[in-house]
Each structure stands twice: as C-alpha cells, then as structure tokens.
Design a protein around this motif. Structure first.
Motif, PDB file in Angstrom:
ATOM      1  N   HIS A 149      28.828  42.185 -69.247  1.00 22.31           N
ATOM      2  CA  HIS A 149      28.642  42.503 -67.837  1.00 22.31           C
ATOM      3  C   HIS A 149      29.042  43.945 -67.581  1.00 22.31           C
ATOM      4  CE1 HIS A 149      28.314  38.172 -66.921  1.00 22.31           C
ATOM      5  NE2 HIS A 149      29.241  38.046 -67.861  1.00 22.31           N
ATOM      6  N   LYS A 150      28.275  44.604 -66.746  1.00 24.44           N
ATOM      7  CA  LYS A 150      28.631  45.952 -66.322  1.00 24.44           C
ATOM      8  C   LYS A 150      29.674  45.854 -65.217  1.00 24.44           C
ATOM      9  CE  LYS A 150      24.331  48.190 -67.607  1.00 24.44           C
ATOM     10  NZ  LYS A 150      23.149  48.913 -67.120  1.00 24.44           N
ATOM     11  N   ILE A 151      30.343  46.952 -64.986  1.00 20.83           N
ATOM     12  CA  ILE A 151      31.468  46.961 -64.058  1.00 20.83           C
ATOM     13  C   ILE A 151      31.072  46.533 -62.640  1.00 20.83           C
ATOM     14  CG2 ILE A 151      31.293  49.407 -63.420  1.00 20.83           C
ATOM     15  CD1 ILE A 151      34.433  49.435 -63.665  1.00 20.83           C
ATOM     16  N   GLY A 152      29.883  46.883 -62.198  1.00 20.10           N
ATOM     17  CA  GLY A 152      29.448  46.510 -60.851  1.00 20.10           C
ATOM     18  C   GLY A 152      29.346  45.007 -60.672  1.00 20.10           C
ATOM     19  N   SER A 153      28.787  44.316 -61.672  1.00 25.32           N
ATOM     20  CA  SER A 153      28.657  42.865 -61.547  1.00 25.32           C
ATOM     21  C   SER A 153      30.018  42.184 -61.692  1.00 25.32           C
ATOM     22  CB  SER A 153      27.650  42.310 -62.552  1.00 25.32           C
ATOM     23  OG  SER A 153      28.120  42.461 -63.873  1.00 25.32           O
ATOM     24  N   VAL A 154      30.888  42.741 -62.536  1.00 26.44           N
ATOM     25  CA  VAL A 154      32.240  42.187 -62.666  1.00 26.44           C
ATOM     26  C   VAL A 154      32.973  42.305 -61.330  1.00 26.44           C
ATOM     27  CG1 VAL A 154      34.503  42.525 -63.751  1.00 26.44           C
ATOM     28  CG2 VAL A 154      32.427  42.578 -65.144  1.00 26.44           C
ATOM     29  N   ALA A 155      32.863  43.466 -60.721  1.00 26.41           N
ATOM     30  CA  ALA A 155      33.521  43.682 -59.431  1.00 26.41           C
ATOM     31  C   ALA A 155      32.977  42.725 -58.374  1.00 26.41           C
ATOM     32  CB  ALA A 155      33.335  45.133 -58.990  1.00 26.41           C
ATOM     33  N   ALA A 156      31.664  42.620 -58.303  1.00 29.98           N
ATOM     34  CA  ALA A 156      31.045  41.756 -57.288  1.00 29.98           C
ATOM     35  C   ALA A 156      31.437  40.292 -57.493  1.00 29.98           C
ATOM     36  CB  ALA A 156      29.530  41.918 -57.325  1.00 29.98           C
ATOM     37  N   CYS A 157      31.401  39.827 -58.721  1.00 27.27           N
ATOM     38  CA  CYS A 157      31.729  38.425 -59.008  1.00 27.27           C
ATOM     39  C   CYS A 157      33.211  38.122 -58.789  1.00 27.27           C
ATOM     40  CB  CYS A 157      31.336  38.064 -60.431  1.00 27.27           C
ATOM     41  SG  CYS A 157      29.562  38.007 -60.712  1.00 27.27           S
ATOM     42  N   SER A 158      34.025  39.146 -58.884  1.00 26.99           N
ATOM     43  CA  SER A 158      35.472  38.957 -58.749  1.00 26.99           C
ATOM     44  C   SER A 158      35.991  39.296 -57.355  1.00 26.99           C
ATOM     45  CB  SER A 158      36.208  39.835 -59.760  1.00 26.99           C
ATOM     46  OG  SER A 158      35.797  39.539 -61.055  1.00 26.99           O
ATOM     47  N   ALA A 159      35.105  39.742 -56.478  1.00 29.59           N
ATOM     48  CA  ALA A 159      35.481  40.163 -55.123  1.00 29.59           C
ATOM     49  C   ALA A 159      36.511  41.297 -55.164  1.00 29.59           C
ATOM     50  CB  ALA A 159      35.983  38.978 -54.300  1.00 29.59           C
ATOM     51  N   LEU A 160      36.309  42.205 -56.108  1.00 33.63           N
ATOM     52  CA  LEU A 160      37.143  43.391 -56.223  1.00 33.63           C
ATOM     53  C   LEU A 160      36.242  44.612 -56.145  1.00 33.63           C
ATOM     54  CD1 LEU A 160      39.336  42.282 -59.261  1.00 33.63           C
ATOM     55  CD2 LEU A 160      40.120  42.522 -56.901  1.00 33.63           C
ATOM     56  N   SER A 161      36.833  45.751 -55.876  1.00 32.56           N
ATOM     57  CA  SER A 161      36.039  46.972 -55.878  1.00 32.56           C
ATOM     58  C   SER A 161      35.878  47.472 -57.319  1.00 32.56           C
ATOM     59  CB  SER A 161      36.708  48.047 -55.027  1.00 32.56           C
ATOM     60  OG  SER A 161      37.885  48.510 -55.668  1.00 32.56           O
ATOM     61  N   VAL A 162      34.834  48.254 -57.530  1.00 30.57           N
ATOM     62  CA  VAL A 162      34.627  48.870 -58.841  1.00 30.57           C
ATOM     63  C   VAL A 162      35.842  49.732 -59.180  1.00 30.57           C
ATOM     64  CG1 VAL A 162      33.220  50.566 -60.093  1.00 30.57           C
ATOM     65  CG2 VAL A 162      32.112  48.785 -58.738  1.00 30.57           C
ATOM     66  N   LYS A 163      36.367  50.423 -58.200  1.00 26.20           N
ATOM     67  CA  LYS A 163      37.532  51.288 -58.407  1.00 26.20           C
ATOM     68  C   LYS A 163      38.726  50.474 -58.915  1.00 26.20           C
ATOM     69  CE  LYS A 163      40.331  54.689 -55.914  1.00 26.20           C
ATOM     70  NZ  LYS A 163      40.564  55.369 -54.643  1.00 26.20           N
ATOM     71  N   THR A 164      38.931  49.282 -58.361  1.00 29.48           N
ATOM     72  CA  THR A 164      40.042  48.425 -58.780  1.00 29.48           C
ATOM     73  C   THR A 164      39.847  47.953 -60.209  1.00 29.48           C
ATOM     74  OG1 THR A 164      40.477  47.715 -56.518  1.00 29.48           O
ATOM     75  CG2 THR A 164      41.294  46.286 -58.266  1.00 29.48           C
ATOM     76  N   VAL A 165      38.644  47.505 -60.541  1.00 32.18           N
ATOM     77  CA  VAL A 165      38.363  47.050 -61.907  1.00 32.18           C
ATOM     78  C   VAL A 165      38.578  48.211 -62.882  1.00 32.18           C
ATOM     79  CG1 VAL A 165      36.621  46.102 -63.482  1.00 32.18           C
ATOM     80  CG2 VAL A 165      36.773  45.242 -61.128  1.00 32.18           C
ATOM     81  N   ARG A 166      38.104  49.377 -62.529  1.00 33.72           N
ATOM     82  CA  ARG A 166      38.295  50.556 -63.378  1.00 33.72           C
ATOM     83  C   ARG A 166      39.790  50.851 -63.561  1.00 33.72           C
ATOM     84  NH1 ARG A 166      35.359  54.035 -60.570  1.00 33.72           N
ATOM     85  NH2 ARG A 166      33.458  53.431 -61.642  1.00 33.72           N
ATOM     86  N   TYR A 167      40.547  50.768 -62.477  1.00 39.05           N
ATOM     87  CA  TYR A 167      41.988  51.019 -62.541  1.00 39.05           C
ATOM     88  C   TYR A 167      42.681  50.001 -63.456  1.00 39.05           C
ATOM     89  CZ  TYR A 167      46.806  51.748 -61.061  1.00 39.05           C
ATOM     90  OH  TYR A 167      48.160  51.984 -61.050  1.00 39.05           O
ATOM     91  N   TYR A 168      42.355  48.732 -63.297  1.00 38.15           N
ATOM     92  CA  TYR A 168      42.933  47.704 -64.157  1.00 38.15           C
ATOM     93  C   TYR A 168      42.606  47.980 -65.626  1.00 38.15           C
ATOM     94  CZ  TYR A 168      43.828  44.715 -60.042  1.00 38.15           C
ATOM     95  OH  TYR A 168      44.275  44.188 -58.853  1.00 38.15           O
TER      96      TYR A 168
END
Length: 142
Positions: free
Chosen positions: A10-29
């Motif tokens: 999964h690309k970061i955008g779909s991970v963020a959307a499915c997790s109800a997080l922002s792309v910025k948050t996923v990137r930070y994690y």
C-alpha cells in the motif's frame, strides 16, 4: 526485505486513508521507526507498506489513547519486533502511567482545595488598602 513478496503493498495515501490518519502522521511514525518492519521503499523511493502496518497503526492509536508517549510505544514495538510478546513491557509502561496519573490527581485535588478556599473567602468589595497593594486582592493575599 521483510515484507513478503506476494503481499499486497500500500502507498502512504491509502494507508493514511484506511487508518484515519494524515499522510504527515504516517510519515512521522515511519521516520520515528514505529512502522518498521511493515514498510519498505520502492526503487523510486516511495514508501510501500505491508498489511502489518494496519495492525501497528491500530496499536499506536490505542496506546496513545491510553496515554503512552510515542517513545514508550516504540519501546513496546521493539520488543515485538525481536519476536517477543511485549505485554510485560506494556504493563510496565501502563503501571508507571497509573502512578503518574495518581500524582496528577493528588496535585489537582490540592489545587481544587486551594481554589475552593479562595472562592469561600471571596470579597466582592475588598478594602481600598488591599486594592492599592494588589492587582486582585482575592487572589493575592497580604
């Protein structure tokens, strides 16, 4: 590579959307190391996430809701990444959190008693002498 070859990535955008997080948050994690080994890089440098990332993100969100810091969560995840069950590590962090909260509650109870005392002695019309020496005589006692 830790992600199975046949696993859907999964690309970061779909991970963020499915997790109800922002792309910025996923990137930070990811930058903090919280998502390894569920993340790899494509030849073009894009982050690609395995299915395990969703479980890790759910764990991170739940742990944060319980008051754990990202560093504490990282400590727990590192135990898991070594192949060990991290429940003992999690229990230690939660026990410390309960002790911290107990201290905060005690401090808040003390503050509440102090505020109640001020309110119980409140003077709508303080003496002129006390007005000249303080900003608010009800808060600043002589």
């Amino acid at each position: 590579m830790n992600i199975a070859v046949s696993e859907k990535l999964h690309k970061i955008g779909s991970v963020a959307a499915c997790s109800a997080l922002s792309v910025k948050t996923v990137r930070y994690y990811d930058e903090m190391g919280l998502l390894s080994p569920a993340v790899e890089r494509s030849p073009a440098g894009y982050r690609l996430f395995g299915e395990a990332v969703f479980n890790r993100l759910a764990f991170i969100k739940r742990s944060q809701a319980l008051g754990l810091s990202l560093q504490e969560i990282k400590d727990i995840l590192q135990v898991r990444d070594r192949g060990e069950l991290p429940c003992s590590e999690a229990k230690q962090h939660l026990t410390l959190k309960v002790e911290e909260i107990s201290g905060q509650i005690a401090a808040l109870e003390t503050l509440k008693r102090e505020l109640q005392g001020i309110l119980n002695r409140w003077q709508e019309q303080p003496s002129p002498a006390s007005i000249s020496r303080t900003i608010c005589p009800n808060i600043q006692r002589d």
